[in-house]
Design a protein around this motif. Sequence first.
Motif, PDB file in Angstrom:
ATOM      1  N   SER A 250      35.166 -73.104  -2.761  1.00 37.10           N
ATOM      2  CA  SER A 250      33.828 -73.618  -3.088  1.00 37.10           C
ATOM      3  C   SER A 250      33.525 -73.498  -4.573  1.00 37.10           C
ATOM      4  O   SER A 250      32.587 -74.131  -5.074  1.00 37.10           O
ATOM      5  CB  SER A 250      32.756 -72.887  -2.269  1.00 37.10           C
ATOM      6  N   LEU A 251      34.323 -72.698  -5.298  1.00 40.67           N
ATOM      7  CA  LEU A 251      34.102 -72.512  -6.733  1.00 40.67           C
ATOM      8  C   LEU A 251      34.911 -73.478  -7.583  1.00 40.67           C
ATOM      9  O   LEU A 251      34.775 -73.498  -8.807  1.00 40.67           O
ATOM     10  CB  LEU A 251      34.448 -71.069  -7.135  1.00 40.67           C
ATOM     11  N   VAL A 252      35.775 -74.277  -6.954  1.00 37.70           N
ATOM     12  CA  VAL A 252      36.569 -75.261  -7.690  1.00 37.70           C
ATOM     13  C   VAL A 252      35.616 -76.308  -8.274  1.00 37.70           C
ATOM     14  O   VAL A 252      34.772 -76.858  -7.571  1.00 37.70           O
ATOM     15  CB  VAL A 252      37.611 -75.935  -6.778  1.00 37.70           C
ATOM     16  N   GLY A 253      35.775 -76.585  -9.563  1.00 36.89           N
ATOM     17  CA  GLY A 253      34.857 -77.517 -10.212  1.00 36.89           C
ATOM     18  C   GLY A 253      33.579 -76.808 -10.595  1.00 36.89           C
ATOM     19  O   GLY A 253      33.455 -75.593 -10.494  1.00 36.89           O
ATOM     20  N   LYS A 254      32.609 -77.576 -11.027  1.00 40.95           N
ATOM     21  CA  LYS A 254      31.340 -77.001 -11.478  1.00 40.95           C
ATOM     22  C   LYS A 254      30.190 -77.663 -10.738  1.00 40.95           C
ATOM     23  O   LYS A 254      29.411 -78.428 -11.315  1.00 40.95           O
ATOM     24  CB  LYS A 254      31.192 -77.156 -12.994  1.00 40.95           C
ATOM     25  N   SER A 255      30.088 -77.359  -9.464  1.00 40.52           N
ATOM     26  CA  SER A 255      28.996 -77.915  -8.665  1.00 40.52           C
ATOM     27  C   SER A 255      27.663 -77.383  -9.184  1.00 40.52           C
ATOM     28  O   SER A 255      27.560 -76.213  -9.561  1.00 40.52           O
ATOM     29  CB  SER A 255      29.172 -77.541  -7.194  1.00 40.52           C
ATOM     30  N   GLN A 256      26.647 -78.242  -9.171  1.00 44.42           N
ATOM     31  CA  GLN A 256      25.343 -77.819  -9.667  1.00 44.42           C
ATOM     32  C   GLN A 256      24.636 -76.893  -8.678  1.00 44.42           C
ATOM     33  O   GLN A 256      23.819 -76.062  -9.068  1.00 44.42           O
ATOM     34  CB  GLN A 256      24.481 -79.058  -9.952  1.00 44.42           C
ATOM     35  N   ILE A 257      24.959 -77.047  -7.389  1.00 44.08           N
ATOM     36  CA  ILE A 257      24.331 -76.228  -6.349  1.00 44.08           C
ATOM     37  C   ILE A 257      25.424 -75.743  -5.398  1.00 44.08           C
ATOM     38  O   ILE A 257      26.249 -76.539  -4.929  1.00 44.08           O
ATOM     39  CB  ILE A 257      23.277 -77.026  -5.560  1.00 44.08           C
ATOM     40  N   ILE A 258      25.429 -74.447  -5.130  1.00 43.06           N
ATOM     41  CA  ILE A 258      26.417 -73.877  -4.205  1.00 43.06           C
ATOM     42  C   ILE A 258      25.678 -73.232  -3.033  1.00 43.06           C
ATOM     43  O   ILE A 258      24.744 -72.443  -3.223  1.00 43.06           O
ATOM     44  CB  ILE A 258      27.320 -72.852  -4.919  1.00 43.06           C
ATOM     45  N   PHE A 259      26.096 -73.601  -1.835  1.00 42.91           N
ATOM     46  CA  PHE A 259      25.544 -73.023  -0.611  1.00 42.91           C
ATOM     47  C   PHE A 259      26.547 -72.011  -0.059  1.00 42.91           C
ATOM     48  O   PHE A 259      27.712 -72.351   0.184  1.00 42.91           O
ATOM     49  CB  PHE A 259      25.294 -74.116   0.430  1.00 42.91           C
ATOM     50  N   LEU A 260      26.083 -70.795   0.157  1.00 45.07           N
ATOM     51  CA  LEU A 260      26.929 -69.727   0.690  1.00 45.07           C
ATOM     52  C   LEU A 260      26.282 -69.195   1.961  1.00 45.07           C
ATOM     53  O   LEU A 260      25.261 -68.517   1.907  1.00 45.07           O
ATOM     54  CB  LEU A 260      27.085 -68.613  -0.351  1.00 45.07           C
ATOM     55  N   ASP A 261      26.855 -69.552   3.111  1.00 45.40           N
ATOM     56  CA  ASP A 261      26.308 -69.155   4.406  1.00 45.40           C
ATOM     57  C   ASP A 261      27.001 -67.873   4.856  1.00 45.40           C
ATOM     58  O   ASP A 261      28.133 -67.891   5.309  1.00 45.40           O
ATOM     59  CB  ASP A 261      26.519 -70.288   5.423  1.00 45.40           C
ATOM     60  N   GLU A 262      26.297 -66.739   4.639  1.00 44.91           N
ATOM     61  CA  GLU A 262      26.837 -65.412   4.954  1.00 44.91           C
ATOM     62  C   GLU A 262      28.221 -65.225   4.338  1.00 44.91           C
ATOM     63  O   GLU A 262      29.211 -64.969   5.034  1.00 44.91           O
ATOM     64  CB  GLU A 262      26.841 -65.191   6.472  1.00 44.91           C
TER      65      GLU A 262
END
Length: 250
Positions: A150-162
């Motif tokens: 999920s950290l690959v690239g530079k997403s503007q918003i990251i969702f982390l479900d637990e």
Amino acid sequence: MSQNKMAISVKGLRKSYKNVPVLAGVDIDITAGSIFALLGSNGAGKTTVVKILTTLLKPDSGKVTVNGFDVEMSPEMVRQSISLTGQSAAVDEILTGRENLIMIAKLRHLRSPTLVADLLLKRLGLTDAANRRASTYSGGMLRKLDIAMSLVGKSQIIFLDEPTTGLDPEARIEVWKIIKELADKGTTVFLTTQYLDEAEQLADRIAILHKGQIIVNGTLAELKKLFPPTKVEYIEKQPTLEDIFLSIIA
């Protein structure tokens, strides 16, 4: 951190399963570049909120925008600006850890996908297992690989479900450091967790979802003011987020 731009806006969000309401009018505003923690008991609807915000599930009603795009009208634009780590690892277990990361880097059209993969493997402590098939990984290692993806690239918003469920204390602290670094660099982090100390450590704002609605939403300091006055015994004890959470949903 931007004080004006809203990364996520949710107004009157409702969702039912087989006529059983799960979300009964949820309202959330999240400032760009902040860390937002959504708390709630099992079955409170946290994952349903995340699925709607990430275009995996359609709402019954309400208006939801992510990075300025309506999740129903412009789902492709929403997906281009987000990353998601769900509760179940989205890892191809036939591939090695490195191959999983290279695949995602290529899908995101990044330069030097192998270098990107190796840096993330090092950051999450997976270098020694990089060339092993993911099917041989322990649950905690799969979780770390999933977070790395999920950290690959530079997403503007990251969702982390637990995100830290199943991780050992050392790995949890490393993930916390990464989350703080992301926010410092302007990434918005939407976090659901059952670990109240996690929200206490990380979140700029904390909301509690209970019986389908947000019953409180504020900073930790604001939530502490909702707790009954401190009792003076031998020492004055400040309420923990756990104390506040249990008091509010009681």
